[in-house]
Design a protein around this motif. Structure first.
Motif, PDB file in Angstrom:
ATOM      1  N   GLN A  49       4.401  27.008 -67.365  1.00 32.56           N
ATOM      2  CA  GLN A  49       4.058  26.089 -68.451  1.00 32.56           C
ATOM      3  C   GLN A  49       4.766  24.748 -68.311  1.00 32.56           C
ATOM      4  O   GLN A  49       4.155  23.684 -68.500  1.00 32.56           O
ATOM      5  CB  GLN A  49       4.428  26.726 -69.793  1.00 32.56           C
ATOM      6  CG  GLN A  49       4.051  25.882 -71.009  1.00 32.56           C
ATOM      7  CD  GLN A  49       2.580  25.966 -71.324  1.00 32.56           C
ATOM      8  OE1 GLN A  49       2.070  27.035 -71.583  1.00 32.56           O
ATOM      9  NE2 GLN A  49       1.895  24.832 -71.297  1.00 32.56           N
ATOM     10  N   ALA A  50       6.052  24.765 -67.978  1.00 30.23           N
ATOM     11  CA  ALA A  50       6.824  23.520 -67.922  1.00 30.23           C
ATOM     12  C   ALA A  50       6.282  22.538 -66.882  1.00 30.23           C
ATOM     13  O   ALA A  50       6.008  21.375 -67.212  1.00 30.23           O
ATOM     14  CB  ALA A  50       8.296  23.837 -67.662  1.00 30.23           C
ATOM     15  N   ALA A  98      10.648  17.545 -76.418  1.00 33.38           N
ATOM     16  CA  ALA A  98      11.996  17.347 -75.881  1.00 33.38           C
ATOM     17  C   ALA A  98      12.786  16.364 -76.745  1.00 33.38           C
ATOM     18  O   ALA A  98      13.992  16.543 -76.969  1.00 33.38           O
ATOM     19  CB  ALA A  98      11.916  16.846 -74.440  1.00 33.38           C
ATOM     20  N   TYR A 158       0.290  17.247 -69.439  1.00 36.81           N
ATOM     21  CA  TYR A 158       0.453  17.031 -70.875  1.00 36.81           C
ATOM     22  C   TYR A 158       1.825  16.417 -71.136  1.00 36.81           C
ATOM     23  O   TYR A 158       2.628  16.954 -71.897  1.00 36.81           O
ATOM     24  CB  TYR A 158       0.317  18.369 -71.591  1.00 36.81           C
ATOM     25  CG  TYR A 158      -0.125  18.283 -73.030  1.00 36.81           C
ATOM     26  CD1 TYR A 158      -0.468  17.075 -73.617  1.00 36.81           C
ATOM     27  CD2 TYR A 158      -0.210  19.431 -73.808  1.00 36.81           C
ATOM     28  CE1 TYR A 158      -0.876  17.009 -74.928  1.00 36.81           C
ATOM     29  CE2 TYR A 158      -0.622  19.382 -75.125  1.00 36.81           C
ATOM     30  CZ  TYR A 158      -0.951  18.169 -75.676  1.00 36.81           C
ATOM     31  OH  TYR A 158      -1.353  18.107 -76.992  1.00 36.81           O
ATOM     32  N   PRO A 159       2.120  15.274 -70.512  1.00 34.34           N
ATOM     33  CA  PRO A 159       3.471  14.709 -70.620  1.00 34.34           C
ATOM     34  C   PRO A 159       3.830  14.276 -72.031  1.00 34.34           C
ATOM     35  O   PRO A 159       5.000  14.291 -72.406  1.00 34.34           O
ATOM     36  CB  PRO A 159       3.424  13.516 -69.657  1.00 34.34           C
ATOM     37  CG  PRO A 159       1.975  13.150 -69.570  1.00 34.34           C
ATOM     38  CD  PRO A 159       1.224  14.431 -69.701  1.00 34.34           C
ATOM     39  N   SER A 161      -4.262  21.700 -70.110  1.00 34.18           N
ATOM     40  CA  SER A 161      -2.985  22.294 -69.725  1.00 34.18           C
ATOM     41  C   SER A 161      -2.997  23.804 -69.927  1.00 34.18           C
ATOM     42  O   SER A 161      -2.550  24.566 -69.061  1.00 34.18           O
ATOM     43  CB  SER A 161      -1.858  21.664 -70.544  1.00 34.18           C
ATOM     44  OG  SER A 161      -0.629  22.300 -70.296  1.00 34.18           O
ATOM     45  N   ASP A 167       2.760  21.246 -67.986  1.00 35.89           N
ATOM     46  CA  ASP A 167       2.856  20.282 -69.081  1.00 35.89           C
ATOM     47  C   ASP A 167       3.413  18.948 -68.595  1.00 35.89           C
ATOM     48  O   ASP A 167       2.976  17.880 -69.039  1.00 35.89           O
ATOM     49  CB  ASP A 167       3.752  20.836 -70.192  1.00 35.89           C
ATOM     50  CG  ASP A 167       2.997  21.785 -71.108  1.00 35.89           C
ATOM     51  OD1 ASP A 167       1.771  21.897 -70.939  1.00 35.89           O
ATOM     52  OD2 ASP A 167       3.633  22.415 -71.967  1.00 35.89           O
ATOM     53  N   ARG A 168       4.390  19.020 -67.699  1.00 35.06           N
ATOM     54  CA  ARG A 168       4.986  17.786 -67.189  1.00 35.06           C
ATOM     55  C   ARG A 168       3.946  16.943 -66.453  1.00 35.06           C
ATOM     56  O   ARG A 168       3.980  15.711 -66.496  1.00 35.06           O
ATOM     57  CB  ARG A 168       6.142  18.124 -66.253  1.00 35.06           C
ATOM     58  CG  ARG A 168       6.996  16.917 -65.875  1.00 35.06           C
ATOM     59  CD  ARG A 168       8.096  17.291 -64.890  1.00 35.06           C
ATOM     60  NE  ARG A 168       8.893  18.401 -65.376  1.00 35.06           N
ATOM     61  CZ  ARG A 168       8.934  19.602 -64.797  1.00 35.06           C
ATOM     62  NH1 ARG A 168       8.216  19.833 -63.706  1.00 35.06           N
ATOM     63  NH2 ARG A 168       9.677  20.559 -65.290  1.00 35.06           N
ATOM     64  N   ARG A 195       3.097  15.729 -74.913  1.00 36.01           N
ATOM     65  CA  ARG A 195       3.588  16.881 -75.671  1.00 36.01           C
ATOM     66  C   ARG A 195       5.011  17.232 -75.247  1.00 36.01           C
ATOM     67  O   ARG A 195       5.888  17.450 -76.093  1.00 36.01           O
ATOM     68  CB  ARG A 195       2.666  18.078 -75.453  1.00 36.01           C
ATOM     69  CG  ARG A 195       3.196  19.385 -76.030  1.00 36.01           C
ATOM     70  CD  ARG A 195       2.282  20.545 -75.660  1.00 36.01           C
ATOM     71  NE  ARG A 195       2.794  21.800 -76.169  1.00 36.01           N
ATOM     72  CZ  ARG A 195       3.653  22.572 -75.526  1.00 36.01           C
ATOM     73  NH1 ARG A 195       4.113  22.194 -74.334  1.00 36.01           N
ATOM     74  NH2 ARG A 195       4.076  23.703 -76.053  1.00 36.01           N
ATOM     75  N   ARG A 196       5.227  17.290 -73.950  1.00 33.02           N
ATOM     76  CA  ARG A 196       6.550  17.658 -73.456  1.00 33.02           C
ATOM     77  C   ARG A 196       7.599  16.635 -73.893  1.00 33.02           C
ATOM     78  O   ARG A 196       8.699  16.999 -74.314  1.00 33.02           O
ATOM     79  CB  ARG A 196       6.516  17.777 -71.933  1.00 33.02           C
ATOM     80  CG  ARG A 196       7.854  18.178 -71.330  1.00 33.02           C
ATOM     81  CD  ARG A 196       7.733  18.433 -69.842  1.00 33.02           C
ATOM     82  NE  ARG A 196       9.025  18.734 -69.255  1.00 33.02           N
ATOM     83  CZ  ARG A 196       9.605  19.916 -69.299  1.00 33.02           C
ATOM     84  NH1 ARG A 196       9.000  20.915 -69.910  1.00 33.02           N
ATOM     85  NH2 ARG A 196      10.783  20.118 -68.745  1.00 33.02           N
TER      86      ARG A 196
END
Length: 644
Positions: A317-318, A333, A325-326, A263, A321-322, A328-329
């Motif tokens: 980044q958002a 969240a 790297y789901p 990511s 990551d979505r 981590r997100r």
């Protein structure tokens, strides 16, 4: 491929690469191109060594020999470049067509990685094509007249043009095979359900991501330097990075959080691309207006890039990551949502572990809380957390103090756990303080009940002692005086008076003993003298250090009983050989410590003398701490508020 076959092949490729490196160095020195060839030799040798190492650790898997081949082919082409002009004509002609060998090992690696098997039977044609197409191309390239420095040999008319046409037809075929190899990795990733296999494929993709990074470096080099010298740096990093990533994937796929690395790589790659594009546009526009060498143009382009960096990173980044790297997100969240819900009263901070387990899909994950002054971790309910493996534990710190721990279960990398540990520091602090407060309130309630029971027991003891002791003496004394009123004979009167005096002395002694139980009379001479008098009769060597001045009466009484109880326990139960008593006045608090070298293992059990002592100290507003490891002595430390 058998284990023996893969080992022999890797060893032969490594040996051939090393021999080519030696030959290439000799040629490079003679042609004054040692710097260029040193880079090529480093890439080839590193890849071949890693291939041999993977073969040793994963025998029978063709990934090891493919990594060795990945080092051998570039080395072969580099040596042929060094020897150009000194080779036989036929070899010179063949040399012009072997450039396809650059692409064959990486493509085969994509096909067979990581288990050494093709994604399916249909992919055999891709594997065979990657061998056949370069071979056909080399044969066809031999018929190219430009490949013969001294002119091509005589060949019957139809053969040459046809062979050359066939060779040219191999170019789109090679491109299609390379695309198919890349697609095979995507297909394999989607079909794989094993998390280890998916992590290995991601590692290889991370290494392959260095290729577009090389293009960005080339762009940067042309934009700021006006040359392509930095491209060699990128190619070197790529040549070493791909086999290194494959090796890590095969041997230590859990070395680092590959999702995080992937990511971050894509995020910063996109950011770099965007900033380079902005810099190019601004520099071009400024160059048209102010000149290509204008310092103002360069400064303006740099300033625009600096202003765009932070918002561009947030925007990129958002979504990255979505997608990549789901986990981590989702976890971050969930922590943010819990913080908001707890603030608004819709949730409790103690639900932190449950929230993280749901976000990470890890039912075995635990959150431990370290209470102030405690060594062990507790759960959200205040009970012991249980066994905590050190390898799966990540400490949670706030302002440098360890306040808890995050215990990984079956999923999640240590890097992700560290990031989450930073994110949950505030909720953990809130929960541990709530646990400590609840425990303190329970201790206060139980301590109040114990103090009441102790007070009732003390009253009953005083009543019994007065009834059985001083009261009986006084009754006897009254009877003696009643007899004296009857005017007995002179001899009898003297006896009655002597008996009355004796009973009166005994009654006074009994009352003094009772009063000493309420407040030791030795405290009349000060706390230091009272403590030294207390230990004078102890049959164990005792060292006393008292540094106090003007201690309040109630504090002195409590300190006296702390020392008395601790010394008595050391003598009766600890089999101590030496006792150390220290009392120091720190101004705001009086610290009392009693340590012995006995057997240790003391516990503050309900109803014990230590429990009563803790209640007495708590009633005075202080704290009592017991440290008594088995076989290593006991230390009792009390801190009492002292407004001296």
């Amino acid at each position: 491929m058998t284990a023996r076959g893969s080992a022999v092949l890797s060893y032969l490729l490594l040996s051939a690469t090393a021999l080519l490196a030696v030959a290439g160095i000799v040629l490079a020195v003679s042609r004054q191109a040692a710097g260029y060839f040193a880079v090529e030799a480093a890439i080839g040798l590193v890849s071949s060594l890693l291939g041999w190492f993977v073969t040793r650790r994963r025998p029978g898997n063709p990934v090891g020999p493919l990594l060795a081949l990945l080092g051998f082919c570039p080395m072969l082409m580099a040596v042929s470049d060094m020897a150009v002009g000194s080779l036989p004509p036929l070899v010179e002609a063949i040399r012009t067509g072997i450039w396809m060998l650059w692409y064959v090992p990486p493509a085969l690696l994509l096909l067979y990685f990581p288990d050494g098997l093709l994604p399916g039977p249909r992919w055999r044609w891709v594997s065979r094509g990657l061998i056949a197409v370069p071979a056909v191309f080399v044969v066809g390239a031999v018929f190219d007249p430009a490949a013969w420095p001294s002119g091509p040999p005589e060949v019957p008319w139809p053969i040459g043009p046809v062979a050359l046409g066939v060779a040219l037809a191999m170019l789109p075929l090679l491109l299609g095979l390379l695309v198919a190899s890349a697609v095979s990795m995507v297909v394999r990733y989607r079909r794989t359900t094993d998390p280890v296999g998916r992590a290995r494929i991601k590692w290889l993709a991370l290494g392959a991501g260095l290729l577009p990074g090389t293009l960005l470096l080339c762009w940067f080099s042309y934009l700021l330097r006006g040359d392509s010298d930095l491209v060699m740096v990128g190619l070197t990093v790529t040549g070493v990075g791909i086999p290194a990533a494959a090796t890590v994937a095969m041997l230590r796929h859990d070395l680092y959080d590959v999702d995080r690395a992937l990511s971050a790589t894509i995020t910063y790659g996109l950011i770099t691309t965007g900033l380079l594009a902005v810099y190019t546009v601004v520099a071009f526009a400024g160059g048209r207006l102010l000149g290509s060498d204008s310092a103002t143009t360069a400064a303006a382009a740099t300033a625009v890039c600096a202003v765009l960096l932070a918002p561009l990173r947030r925007r990129i980044q958002a979504p990255v990551d979505r997608r990549l790297y789901p986990v981590r997100r989702a976890a971050l969240a969930a922590v943010d949502r819990l913080r908001v819900d707890a603030r608004d009263g819709r949730a409790r901070p103690e639900q932190l572990a449950e929230v993280l387990r749901g976000a990470l899909r890890d039912p075995a994950l635990r959150v431990g809380y370290r209470l102030p002054g405690a060594d062990e971790l507790v759960g959200a309910d205040g009970g012991p957390l249980g066994a905590v493996p050190a390898a799966d534990t990540v400490p949670v710190r706030l302002r440098g103090e360890e306040i808890g721990a995050l215990v990984r279960g079956t999923t999640g990398s240590r890097e992700l756990m560290r990031e989450l540990a930073d994110a949950i520091a505030f909720p953990v602090e809130v929960v541990r303080l709530r646990i400590d407060l609840a425990r303190a309130l329970r201790d206060v309630e139980s301590s109040r009940a114990r103090l009441l029971q102790a007070a009732y027991a003390e009253r009953r003891r005083l009543e019994r002692d007065l009834h059985d002791g001083a009261q009986q003496r006084l009754v006897s004394l009254g009877l003696a005086f009643r007899l004296a009123q009857r005017r007995p004979a002179p001899g009898e009167l003297d006896g009655l008076l002597d008996h009355a005096v004796a009973e009166l002395g005994t009654a006074v002694a009994e009352l003094r003993r009772i009063a000493n139980g309420l407040r030791p009379s030795s405290l009349d001479d000060g706390l230091a003298a009272a403590l030294r008098g207390l230990v004078d009769t102890v049959p164990v060597p005792v060292t006393v250090s008292v540094e106090v001045a003007g201690v309040p009466e109630d504090v002195a009484i409590t300190a006296y009983y702390v020392v008395s109880e601790a010394v008595a326990n050391a003598v009766k139960h600890a089999a101590a050989g030496h006792i150390d008593v220290r009392v120091h006045d720190g101004g705001a608090r009086l610290r009392v410590e009693v340590a012995d070298d006995g057997r240790g293992g003391a516990v503050q059990a309900p109803g014990s003398g230590l429990s009563g002592l803790a209640d007495r100290v708590a009633a005075a507003g202080g704290t009592l701490r017991l440290v008594s490891p088995a076989g290593r002595g006991t230390r009792i430390a009390a801190e009492l508020p002292c407004a001296s």
